[in-house]
Design a protein around this motif. Structure first.
Motif, PDB file in Angstrom:
ATOM      1  N   GLY A  72       0.768  -1.238   0.000  1.00  0.00           N
ATOM      2  CA  GLY A  72       0.000   0.000   0.000  1.00  0.00           C
ATOM      3  C   GLY A  72       0.798   1.286   0.000  1.00  0.00           C
ATOM      4  N   LYS A  73       2.106   1.242  -0.276  1.00  0.00           N
ATOM      5  CA  LYS A  73       2.910   2.462  -0.265  1.00  0.00           C
ATOM      6  C   LYS A  73       2.432   3.452  -1.331  1.00  0.00           C
ATOM      7  CE  LYS A  73       6.881   0.501  -1.083  1.00  0.00           C
ATOM      8  NZ  LYS A  73       6.396  -0.880  -1.324  1.00  0.00           N
ATOM      9  N   SER A  74       2.369   2.986  -2.561  1.00  0.00           N
ATOM     10  CA  SER A  74       1.954   3.870  -3.651  1.00  0.00           C
ATOM     11  C   SER A  74       0.483   4.237  -3.540  1.00  0.00           C
ATOM     12  CB  SER A  74       2.235   3.204  -5.012  1.00  0.00           C
ATOM     13  OG  SER A  74       3.632   3.016  -5.206  1.00  0.00           O
ATOM     14  N   THR A  75      -0.322   3.337  -2.998  1.00  0.00           N
ATOM     15  CA  THR A  75      -1.741   3.633  -2.800  1.00  0.00           C
ATOM     16  C   THR A  75      -1.919   4.798  -1.834  1.00  0.00           C
ATOM     17  OG1 THR A  75      -2.285   1.314  -3.195  1.00  0.00           O
ATOM     18  CG2 THR A  75      -3.964   2.656  -2.113  1.00  0.00           C
ATOM     19  N   LEU A  76      -1.135   4.793  -0.756  1.00  0.00           N
ATOM     20  CA  LEU A  76      -1.194   5.906   0.183  1.00  0.00           C
ATOM     21  C   LEU A  76      -0.761   7.199  -0.493  1.00  0.00           C
ATOM     22  CD1 LEU A  76      -1.513   7.178   2.967  1.00  0.00           C
ATOM     23  CD2 LEU A  76       0.791   6.366   3.541  1.00  0.00           C
ATOM     24  N   GLU A 120      -1.872  12.591  -2.986  1.00  0.00           N
ATOM     25  CA  GLU A 120      -1.833  13.508  -4.128  1.00  0.00           C
ATOM     26  C   GLU A 120      -3.235  13.940  -4.539  1.00  0.00           C
ATOM     27  OE1 GLU A 120      -1.381  11.125  -8.273  1.00  0.00           O
ATOM     28  OE2 GLU A 120       0.134  10.603  -6.796  1.00  0.00           O
ATOM     29  N   GLY A 121      -4.238  13.089  -4.308  1.00  0.00           N
ATOM     30  CA  GLY A 121      -5.620  13.482  -4.584  1.00  0.00           C
ATOM     31  C   GLY A 121      -6.211  14.391  -3.527  1.00  0.00           C
ATOM     32  N   GLY A 122      -5.550  14.468  -2.361  1.00  0.00           N
ATOM     33  CA  GLY A 122      -6.046  15.281  -1.262  1.00  0.00           C
ATOM     34  C   GLY A 122      -5.887  16.773  -1.463  1.00  0.00           C
ATOM     35  N   VAL A 123      -5.287  17.194  -2.588  1.00  0.00           N
ATOM     36  CA  VAL A 123      -5.228  18.630  -2.884  1.00  0.00           C
ATOM     37  C   VAL A 123      -6.605  19.154  -3.274  1.00  0.00           C
ATOM     38  CG1 VAL A 123      -2.806  18.518  -3.583  1.00  0.00           C
ATOM     39  CG2 VAL A 123      -4.601  18.240  -5.319  1.00  0.00           C
ATOM     40  N   TYR A 124      -7.554  18.244  -3.567  1.00  0.00           N
ATOM     41  CA  TYR A 124      -8.922  18.626  -3.899  1.00  0.00           C
ATOM     42  C   TYR A 124      -9.868  18.194  -2.789  1.00  0.00           C
ATOM     43  CZ  TYR A 124      -6.997  18.907  -8.655  1.00  0.00           C
ATOM     44  OH  TYR A 124      -6.241  19.199  -9.758  1.00  0.00           O
ATOM     45  N   ASP A 125     -10.975  18.922  -2.645  1.00  0.00           N
ATOM     46  CA  ASP A 125     -12.041  18.473  -1.760  1.00  0.00           C
ATOM     47  C   ASP A 125     -12.811  17.342  -2.429  1.00  0.00           C
ATOM     48  OD1 ASP A 125     -11.386  20.432   0.082  1.00  0.00           O
ATOM     49  OD2 ASP A 125     -12.785  21.885  -0.764  1.00  0.00           O
ATOM     50  N   HIS A 126     -13.350  16.420  -1.626  1.00  0.00           N
ATOM     51  CA  HIS A 126     -14.142  15.310  -2.144  1.00  0.00           C
ATOM     52  C   HIS A 126     -15.470  15.239  -1.410  1.00  0.00           C
ATOM     53  CE1 HIS A 126     -10.013  14.135  -3.361  1.00  0.00           C
ATOM     54  NE2 HIS A 126     -10.632  13.663  -4.420  1.00  0.00           N
ATOM     55  N   ILE A 127     -16.494  14.804  -2.103  1.00  0.00           N
ATOM     56  CA  ILE A 127     -17.831  14.754  -1.521  1.00  0.00           C
ATOM     57  C   ILE A 127     -17.936  13.600  -0.534  1.00  0.00           C
ATOM     58  CG2 ILE A 127     -18.871  15.773  -3.584  1.00  0.00           C
ATOM     59  CD1 ILE A 127     -19.881  12.983  -4.337  1.00  0.00           C
ATOM     60  N   ARG A 136     -12.299   9.552   0.049  1.00  0.00           N
ATOM     61  CA  ARG A 136     -11.133  10.416   0.258  1.00  0.00           C
ATOM     62  C   ARG A 136     -11.523  11.749   0.877  1.00  0.00           C
ATOM     63  NH1 ARG A 136      -9.360  10.394  -5.885  1.00  0.00           N
ATOM     64  NH2 ARG A 136     -11.625  10.561  -5.979  1.00  0.00           N
ATOM     65  N   GLU A 137     -12.770  11.840   1.386  1.00  0.00           N
ATOM     66  CA  GLU A 137     -13.235  13.138   1.878  1.00  0.00           C
ATOM     67  C   GLU A 137     -12.485  13.610   3.117  1.00  0.00           C
ATOM     68  OE1 GLU A 137     -16.512  10.166   3.178  1.00  0.00           O
ATOM     69  OE2 GLU A 137     -14.991  10.377   1.622  1.00  0.00           O
ATOM     70  N   LEU A 138     -11.800  12.703   3.803  1.00  0.00           N
ATOM     71  CA  LEU A 138     -11.017  13.089   4.974  1.00  0.00           C
ATOM     72  C   LEU A 138      -9.518  13.114   4.679  1.00  0.00           C
ATOM     73  CD1 LEU A 138     -12.902  11.220   7.850  1.00  0.00           C
ATOM     74  CD2 LEU A 138     -13.221  13.547   7.008  1.00  0.00           C
ATOM     75  N   VAL A 139      -9.150  12.983   3.406  1.00  0.00           N
ATOM     76  CA  VAL A 139      -7.747  13.105   3.007  1.00  0.00           C
ATOM     77  C   VAL A 139      -7.506  14.566   2.622  1.00  0.00           C
ATOM     78  CG1 VAL A 139      -5.915  12.332   1.460  1.00  0.00           C
ATOM     79  CG2 VAL A 139      -7.724  10.741   2.161  1.00  0.00           C
ATOM     80  N   VAL A 140      -6.700  15.261   3.394  1.00  0.00           N
ATOM     81  CA  VAL A 140      -6.462  16.687   3.186  1.00  0.00           C
ATOM     82  C   VAL A 140      -4.962  16.916   3.022  1.00  0.00           C
ATOM     83  CG1 VAL A 140      -6.773  19.002   4.125  1.00  0.00           C
ATOM     84  CG2 VAL A 140      -8.485  17.231   4.598  1.00  0.00           C
ATOM     85  N   THR A 141      -4.596  17.520   1.919  1.00  0.00           N
ATOM     86  CA  THR A 141      -3.186  17.726   1.579  1.00  0.00           C
ATOM     87  C   THR A 141      -2.938  19.201   1.294  1.00  0.00           C
ATOM     88  OG1 THR A 141      -3.152  15.525   0.566  1.00  0.00           O
ATOM     89  CG2 THR A 141      -1.337  16.985  -0.003  1.00  0.00           C
ATOM     90  N   ASP A 142      -1.754  19.672   1.583  1.00  0.00           N
ATOM     91  CA  ASP A 142      -1.335  21.009   1.178  1.00  0.00           C
ATOM     92  C   ASP A 142      -1.758  21.225  -0.283  1.00  0.00           C
ATOM     93  OD1 ASP A 142       0.057  23.218   0.168  1.00  0.00           O
ATOM     94  OD2 ASP A 142       1.900  22.754   1.240  1.00  0.00           O
ATOM     95  N   PRO A 143      -2.610  22.223  -0.560  1.00  0.00           N
ATOM     96  CA  PRO A 143      -3.138  22.375  -1.926  1.00  0.00           C
ATOM     97  C   PRO A 143      -2.094  22.713  -2.972  1.00  0.00           C
ATOM     98  CG  PRO A 143      -3.775  24.242  -0.554  1.00  0.00           C
ATOM     99  CD  PRO A 143      -3.170  23.217   0.369  1.00  0.00           C
TER     100      PRO A 143
END
Length: 355
Positions: free
Chosen positions: A30-34, A39-46, A51-58
């Motif tokens: 799961g390294k690359s999966t994480l 990398e998808g956490g730069v966007y908000d998700h519904i 991924r709605e709780l994955v938050v990344t520096d935009p």
């Protein structure tokens, strides 16, 4: 870490601090999966997306090696110097970069566009750019090796420029000394193994010679040249960023044409722009918006006075003022806002733009 959300209550999960972070573990754990989730956490998700709780520096940017991509006017000297035959790397251009050169250029371009974090995976990186072990240092002297590996720059990048790195690295422990935290993935569950990694680094010293020099080096602001060809009609007869929307008028000159190929690329007057290496574009509408911005730039022309950052500022200001439809002469309704960093990545892959 845990914290309270205004409309959800307390949530708990994995928090990755700023700094240098390694994601390690066995294959298929799961390294690359994480990293893909991050990398998808730069966007908000519904809600319900997963991924709605994955938050990344935009401003975080995924960087990879891209054999064959064009590089224009990049100061590669933080990573590459002393090329054979005395070729300079301070303003380096090539229509066909190697994996290591393309990865170095992508990092420096991301910094120029304001990236606050870099996301990298060893599976899509150039090996000779990522690491040079002690045995290879003994065989090939530094004076004969133009490339300074990322392992010797990642700490400087963080300490001097405040840019974090999250790196998937399952094949080399030479990054342990530089890491602030090490996360091990075990059957898709993360575990903090920082203390263990530091103890191993102390017990099994690599004896590598650091090759990073005294500092990271300069990130040079490039200026954009874009020659408008005669016979091209400007969108909306003279419309530039700041003039609002106008309908096109036929003055007998030919329109600048654009075409979008999903997320993989676009063309401006049949000149292809390959976006397959820009991992964080997620909607075709983002590519359509980039193409619309490029059509305006191409129609106006740029004389080399504006830096890349200033051109990006102008596009963002126009969108803020007029909305996405301000990029076009007709209301389309199918444009999606691209990030500044992805707009810059597309600009860097457009061969008509001379930097």
């Amino acid at each position: 870490m845990s914290f309270d959300c205004p409309n959800r209550g307390q949530i708990s999960g994995l928090g990755i601090p700023t700094g240098v972070t390694l994601i390690v573990g066995g294959g298929y754990h799961g390294k690359s999966t994480l990293l893909q989730a991050i990398e998808g956490g730069v966007y908000d998700h519904i809600p319900g997306d997963g991924r709605e709780l994955v938050v990344t520096d935009p401003s975080a940017v995924k960087v990879r090696a891209e054999d064959g991509r064009a590089v224009a006017g990049v100061n590669l000297s933080p990573f590459i110097n002393h090329l054979p035959l005395g070729q300079s790397t301070v303003q380096f251009s090539t229509p066909n970069a190697s994996g290591s050169t393309s990865q170095a250029a992508s990092i420096l371009e991301a910094l120029e566009a304001g990236a606050g974090a870099l996301l990298m995976d060893e599976d899509t990186s150039a090996t000779n750019f990522m690491i040079r072990d002690r045995r290879m240092q003994a065989l090939i002297a530094k004076e004969q090796e133009p490339i300074t590996p990322f392992v010797d720059k990642v700490r400087q990048l963080c300490d001097e420029r405040g840019v974090s790195t999250i790196l998937v690295m399952g094949g080399s422990g030479d990054y342990f000394e530089a890491a602030d935290q090490v996360i091990a993935m075990d059957q898709f569950l993360p575990r903090d193994v920082t203390a263990e990694a530091k103890a191993i680094a102390a017990e099994f010293a690599t004896a590598r010679i650091a090759e990073g020099g005294e500092g990271f080096g300069e990130v040079t602001a490039r200026r954009l040249h874009l020659q408008r060809e005669e016979g091209r009609r400007e969108p909306g007869r003279g419309q530039r960023y700041g003039r609002g929307r106008q309908r096109e008028q036929d003055d007998g000159e030919r329109r600048v044409k654009s075409k979008v190929r999903g997320l993989d690329g676009l063309s401006i007057d049949r000149e292809e722009v390959d976006l397959s290496g820009v991992a964080q574009l997620v909607e075709d509408g983002q590519v359509r918006a980039i193409a619309a911005a490029f059509v305006q730039l191409y129609s106006q022309g740029l004389d080399g006075q504006a830096t890349v950052a200033e051109v990006l500022d102008g596009i963002e200001a126009a969108i803020e003022r007029d909305g996405l439809d301000g990029l076009t002469t007709l209301l389309q309704g199918n444009l999606v806002l691209p990030r500044r960093q992805d707009l810059a990545a597309a600009l860097n892959r457009w061969r008509a733009a001379h930097l």
